[in-house]
Design an enzyme around this catalytic site. Structure first.
Site, PDB file in Angstrom:
ATOM      1  N   GLU A  46      36.695  51.680  43.696  1.00 51.89           N
ATOM      2  CA  GLU A  46      35.806  50.823  44.176  1.00 51.89           C
ATOM      3  C   GLU A  46      36.450  49.602  44.933  1.00 51.89           C
ATOM      4  O   GLU A  46      37.375  49.082  44.534  1.00 51.89           O
ATOM      5  CB  GLU A  46      35.089  50.135  42.960  1.00 51.89           C
ATOM      6  CG  GLU A  46      34.207  48.818  43.361  1.00 51.89           C
ATOM      7  CD  GLU A  46      33.555  48.049  42.272  1.00 51.89           C
ATOM      8  OE1 GLU A  46      34.018  48.310  40.902  1.00 51.89           O
ATOM      9  OE2 GLU A  46      33.158  47.338  42.582  1.00 51.89           O
ATOM     10  N   ASP A 111      47.431  39.288  35.757  1.00 55.80           N
ATOM     11  CA  ASP A 111      47.307  37.967  36.410  1.00 55.80           C
ATOM     12  C   ASP A 111      47.710  36.952  36.011  1.00 55.80           C
ATOM     13  O   ASP A 111      47.379  36.695  34.671  1.00 55.80           O
ATOM     14  CB  ASP A 111      45.510  38.011  36.647  1.00 55.80           C
ATOM     15  CG  ASP A 111      45.007  36.841  37.521  1.00 55.80           C
ATOM     16  OD1 ASP A 111      45.784  36.117  37.960  1.00 55.80           O
ATOM     17  OD2 ASP A 111      43.871  36.519  37.274  1.00 55.80           O
ATOM     18  N   ASP A 113      47.891  32.530  36.284  1.00 55.47           N
ATOM     19  CA  ASP A 113      47.463  31.646  37.049  1.00 55.47           C
ATOM     20  C   ASP A 113      48.007  30.380  36.694  1.00 55.47           C
ATOM     21  O   ASP A 113      47.991  30.109  35.536  1.00 55.47           O
ATOM     22  CB  ASP A 113      45.936  31.821  36.785  1.00 55.47           C
ATOM     23  CG  ASP A 113      45.244  30.896  37.848  1.00 55.47           C
ATOM     24  OD1 ASP A 113      45.743  29.917  38.193  1.00 55.47           O
ATOM     25  OD2 ASP A 113      43.988  31.153  38.311  1.00 55.47           O
TER      26      ASP A 113
END
Lengths: 427, 513
Positions: A46, A111, A113
């Site tokens: 995807e 991830d 951040d």
């Protein structure tokens, strides 16, 4: 160099140029195809595009590199996300019986951040970063990279600057791509030490014995702590930040001692030294479970993961070489051999590399070399031109690094393919 | 038909083949004929057992003494085998060990039928069965454990003495119960980390190059992993053959009911939709919100923003107390645009997820409000988050301050903190309810934030328009004493009527469970 004069309004004009002449499609396809070891791996992947005005298009999929190229050049997405490899082609997900369309595999991703560190950095907040707090990302990469390699045995880790305020890690080993949701969340939790939200003050709690993983992580933090936390973030210099640190010191008696000491001693290194000494005394006295100086170091420096991103197989993550629409910076892979000197503000913006394209070409020699090589490969003209194009920009070194990374992975695909053909001979 | 060979073998020697050990992996399905009554009784009692397992898992540490004690008594109440007793020794007035083992076996397979249908059901069933298995395995004597491993052909690689020596220090520092002396005496198993996720997650094991080194005493983890994998595969297989079972009109309603029972009330179907106005919310948040929602509401008003976890937890709660989609959109928009988000950004980035919550986007699932269990166990808050259970996810000191600011008496605060310390978060919340509503003993057992709200409204008399069907749980509680006997009644002449009654029993049971 006019690298910082990116204007978000120019993005619609620059993106077509970027996708037509600069985006490294060939490497990109080579990565996500994983040597063709598994059938339909690229085809069932995807992609999702964010278009102008935040229009979000999910479940895109492409059967060939060419199709991906054509579509991206047509849509000119502001942002590209990569999702999972599904059981069927994602663009046909509505045509298969519900329940049978399932996310099967994806790289194990992380991830990190900078906004998650807001309570422990004094230099910036929210989406802002500076060279001071960037050290937090360096520490995060050092700690996680070591653990993922040594503890979990993964080898193909692609670290990527997100384009604004954080970093991503794509663990591309076959074993990592096949991990279940439960396994991903176990890995993420193994790697998480800082826990609790706004209602928790003491976010790191260490217990006896200290696990080897935590010891290794502490070694990394210790290497940066003095320079980063004491000198640059000044965590022991003004009243407000001192209070924050002292909230993590357990006992009133120790607190009194420290406050007294701080009255006369202004040097943050020495202040920290005192705190460490007290912690040591305390450990000797009670023998067990007193690690508050270590807890403080970890709370201020240890990587803060967004666990939910790592957990889900179907979770989307911003693709490498996507452009960050706000900063214009390209999401580039980070070469860990140059991690200490990596500067997010040096990462090229889309305006810079588009401008570099227009500059007059430099030395001819390099080109000739390229030309002969390409002839051997018999690539078509457009492809040849594109390779020449990105090589003339500051994007070149990042694409080159991706090439090296892919070469490393190719060696393990080759092994896999050999094994498979061997098996076939046995039949 | 292809099973006939195996069937004969089992029938020839059922006791030693199937029930030779008090614990089993449930490899062979039962093949005997049983009565419908027995079918029901077994299913209901195992469900009760699993429900107990779930509840205890929230209130206690899974390896604590209290947890074991409570489970043990539930085992003997419901006549399940919980320890290796000598085969077929008659206990006074009770069923034999063989009967217990048979019940364990058959009831497990009945619930497989009921719980294989959806991902959610499977997950719940696997979780409870795994917890149950862990308890039972841990409870075995060492020699029975070994016997179990042998019987099921479970063999794991041990590491050599040299390797153990080289890694000794790391092994000691990775596990609480291993010391220098025990490392030498103990076998260590080396398995891929994927096979011991519970130990990896909690960092209770040494991990190197993708392999974990597990001391013998923790072998339960690998066995459990095996158990979980097998059960998960088996449920997927069962789901495929389910149509055949569902065509049986005697079983189909029962199985459906069994599977619907597990969550208890989900507070999603609302008679009170649209009965609350947005102006009421601030005062309701003070009077009738549980602490978790009050905290979220306060954070939202202060920051004009909530992160995803908070929006989900609070948004679904609001939906549950009766906000319509339009009200919800208005509520969130008016608060968000007072902060950094402008109306345009709100409509693009946030409105979608609110419509999604109401089942108007994406796969159009009508999401249900989170239960206490879900709030406590899943998705713990991290930096910047205000969601979660304040009793579970706050520092005690902060919790204390918060309670003080809400004018809870010092003695009340102490009682609450005591419950928190014992990890009885729902009881702590219930205590908070009692203290804020000035009642001695609340007549319900709290397991859902929306239940808290409804009970509070009922007490405050403001519940006229927000009233729901509230009598059922209480009636059920009164019934609980007699419930056991009704379930185990004799077969009646009319099996379908019997079934209808029995599902009613289940309803009332799960409303107060």
């Amino acid at each position: 160099m006019p690298s910082s004069d990116y204007d978000p309004a120019s993005l619609p004009d620059l993106l077509p140029l970027y996708y037509r002449r600069l985006f490294p499609f060939s490497q990109y396809y080579r990565w996500l195809n994983y040597g063709g070891v598994q059938k339909n791996y690229f085809q069932n992947r995807e992609f999702s595009f964010t278009l102008k005005d935040d229009i979000y298009v999910r479940y895109q999929s492409f059967s060939t590199q060419n199709e991906l190229e054509k579509e991206m050049q047509k849509m000119n997405p502001y942002k590209i996300d990569i999702g999972a490899v599904y059981s069927h082609r994602p663009n046909q997900h509505n045509t298969v019986k519900s329940g049978t369309f399932q996310a099967l595999e994806k790289e194990l991703v992380f991830d990190i951040d900078m906004t998650d560190y807001d309570d422990v950095r004094s230099c910036c907040s929210a989406a802002d970063i500076c060279s001071k707090c960037w050290t937090l990302m360096t520490i995060a990469i050092r700690i996680l990279d070591r653990a993922l390699r040594d503890d979990f045995g993964f080898r193909h880790l692609l670290w990527v600057y997100s384009g604004r305020r954080g970093v991503h890690c794509w663990v591309c080993d076959e074993a990592a791509r096949k991990l279940s949701v439960a396994a991903r969340s176990a890995v993420a939790e193994y790697l998480s030490l800082v826990k609790g939200g706004e209602e928790t003050v003491r976010k790191v709690v260490l217990t006896d014995p200290i696990h080897p993983f935590i010891r290794e992580s502490l070694t990394v933090v210790e290497h940066y702590f003095s320079q980063y936390a004491l000198q640059e973030q000044n965590i022991l210099s003004n009243k407000e930040s001192i209070d924050k640190v002292l909230a993590l010191v357990p006992e009133d008696i120790l607190l009194k001692d420290l406050l007294q000491h701080f009255q006369t001693e202004k040097n943050p290194e020495k202040r920290w030294g005192r705190l460490k000494a007290l912690a040591k005394n305390k450990q000797a006295a009670v023998k067990k479970g007193q690690y508050f100086e270590k807890e403080i170091m970890l709370q201020y420096c240890y990587p803060r993961l967004d666990v939910n991103v790592s957990k889900g197989v179907n979770h989307l993550l911003k693709s490498p070489f996507s452009v960050h629409p706000k900063t214009g910076r390209i999401s580039v892979p980070i070469d860990l051999r140059e991690l200490e000197t990596f500067d997010p503000f040096d990462v090229p913006t889309i305006s810079l590399i588009c401008e570099e394209l227009d500059r007059p070409r430099k030395g001819e020699e390099e080109e000739e070399e390229d030309e002969t090589k390409e002839k051997e490969n018999e690539k078509d003209v457009a492809e040849r031109r594109k390779i020449r194009d990105y090589k003339r920009t500051s994007l070149a070194k990042y694409v080159k690094y991706l090439d090296q990374f892919l070469d490393g992975m190719a060696r393990s695909w080759k092994g896999e393919l050999l094994r498979k053909s061997d098996l076939q001979k046995d039949f | 038909m292809q099973f006939s060979g195996r069937r004969r073998k089992i029938l020839s020697n059922p006791q030693t083949e199937l029930y030779g050990h008090c614990l089993q992996f449930y490899v062979q399905p039962p093949l005997e004929n049983i009565t419908l009554t027995e079918f029901e009784t077994f299913a209901v009692e195992r469900l009760k057992l699993l429900k107990t397992v779930e509840n205890l898992g929230v209130s206690y540490v899974k390896t604590s003494e209290q947890y074991s004690k409570k489970l043990e008594s539930e085992f003997s109440n419901l006549n399940f085998p919980y320890r290796a007793a000598a085969d077929d020794k008659k206990v006074q007035n009770g069923p034999t060990e063989y009967e217990k083992r048979r019940k364990d076996h058959i009831s497990h397979f009945i619930l497989r039928l009921a719980y294989c249908q959806t991902e959610d059901l499977r997950r719940w069933f696997i979780q409870q069965e795994v917890d149950l298995f862990r308890y039972r395995f841990n409870d075995l004597l060492p020699k029975h454990k070994l016997e179990f491993l042998h019987r099921n052909n479970l063999q794991y690689d041990t590491i050599s003495v040299e390797e153990k020596k080289a890694l000794a220090e790391k092994l000691i520092n990775s596990s609480y119960a291993v010391s220098g002396i025990t490392v030498e005496d103990q076998d260590f198993y080396k398995v891929p980390f994927q096979d011991a996720l519970d130990l990896v997650r909690t960092r209770k094991v040494y991990l190197k190059a993708g392999y974990v080194y597990i001391p013998h005493q923790d072998i339960v983890t690998i066995v459990l992993n095996d158990f979980r994998t097998r059960l998960s595969k088996a449920l997927a297989l069962t789901a495929r053959s389910l149509p055949a079972v569902q065509s049986d009109e005697r079983l189909q309603p029962l199985l459906n009911h069994l599977s619907h029972a597990y969550v208890g009330q989900d507070y999603s179907i609302q008679k009170s939709v649209g009965k609350i106005s947005l102006e009421q919310i601030d005062s309701l948040s003070v009077k009738s919100y549980p602490l978790c929602m009050r905290q979220l509401h306060q954070a939202l008003r202060e920051n004009h923003h909530l992160r995803h976890g908070g929006r989900m937890q609070y948004g679904l709660f609001l939906k549950g107390i009766g906000l319509t989609l339009d009200q919800a959109l208005q509520f969130w928009r008016s608060e968000f645009i007072r902060g950094k988000v402008d109306a345009d950004k709100f409509d693009k980035a946030y409105a979608y997820s609110i419509r999604h919550m109401f089942g108007k986007e994406g796969k159009r699932t009508d999401y249900t409000p989170y239960s206490c269990m879900k709030v406590i166990l899943s998705n713990p808050p991290s930096q910047g988050d205000h969601h979660g259970c304040p009793f579970r996810h706050s520092d005690p000191e902060l919790l204390k301050q918060k309670l003080q600011s809400y004018k809870i008496s010092p003695s009340g605060i102490n009682q609450i903190l005591e419950l928190v310390k014992g990890m009885h978060y729902q009881l702590a919340c219930q205590k908070y309810f009692e203290l804020t509503h000035n009642i001695e003993d609340s007549a319900f057992s709290l397991n859902h934030p929306n239940q808290y709200f409804i009970e509070s409204q009922k007490l405050l008399g403001g519940g006229r328009e927000i009233k729901r069907e509230m009598d059922a749980p209480q009636r059920a509680q009164e019934n609980s004493a007699t419930r056991g006997s009704t379930v185990a009644r004799e077969t009646s002449a009319n099996p379908s009527q019997d079934l209808a009654e029995m599902t009613e029993d289940l309803d009332s049971f799960f409303q107060d469970a």
